[in-house]
Design an enzyme around this catalytic site. Structure first.
Site, short mmCIF file in Angstrom:
data_model
loop_
_atom_site.label_atom_id
_atom_site.label_comp_id
_atom_site.label_asym_id
_atom_site.label_seq_id
_atom_site.Cartn_x
_atom_site.Cartn_y
_atom_site.Cartn_z
CB SER A 187 39.89 -25.74 -2.51
OG SER A 187 40.73 -26.56 -1.73
CE LYS B 271 41.59 -24.37 1.26
NZ LYS B 271 41.10 -25.71 1.05
#
Length: 147
Positions: free
Chosen positions: A60, A97
């Protein structure tokens, strides 16, 4: 997941550091002059008591250069800012993230195949630390082929 921390009294390991930089565009004339020696502990770890290492897992964050197996240097003493890559403890599991604070709090992936995380939809969120450095092995990344 196992957290690794820096050795509080590491033996200094220095590696030659060349004076000139390597061009990522057009080549520049080579030089054999050394700038000095570099200890990666002093370069990557500003706050040893608050620093730990994690291995990245998943894809990701490939858009910011974090690939599966990369070693992340994480500093817990830094206050996370908008745009920082952070380690978040979300519902009991770690995730890496990009932190978005404006216009609202979200955790953003750096790969369009993944959806942003809206923390208000989770049971618990703790910002665990800021990723300050990424150490990766280019030979182990997908798409690399030795010639």
């Amino acid at each position: 997941m196992k957290l690794l921390t820096p050795d509080p009294s590491p033996a200094e390991v220095t590696i030659p550091l060349f004076l000139h930089r390597a061009s990522c565009g057009f080549p520049s004339p080579a030089s054999d002059y050394l700038e000095g020696k570099l200890d990666l502990n002093t370069h990557c770890v500003a706050h040893p008591a608050a620093t730990f290492y994690l291995r990245a897992e998943g894809e990701s964050m490939t858009g910011v250069g974090i690939f599966p197996g990369d070693l992340l240097v994480v500093d817990k003493s830094l206050t996370p800012r908008h745009g920082d890559v952070v380690i978040a403890l979300l519902d009991g599991g770690f995730t890496v993230k990009t932190l978005q604070l404006k216009p609202r709090l979200r955790l953003l992936p750096a790969n369009p195949a993944f959806a942003p995380i809206d923390p208000c939809m989770s049971l618990s969120l703790e910002l665990f630390g800021v990723v300050t450095h990424v150490i990766g092995n280019l030979r182990q990344r997908d798409g690399y082929s030795a010639r």
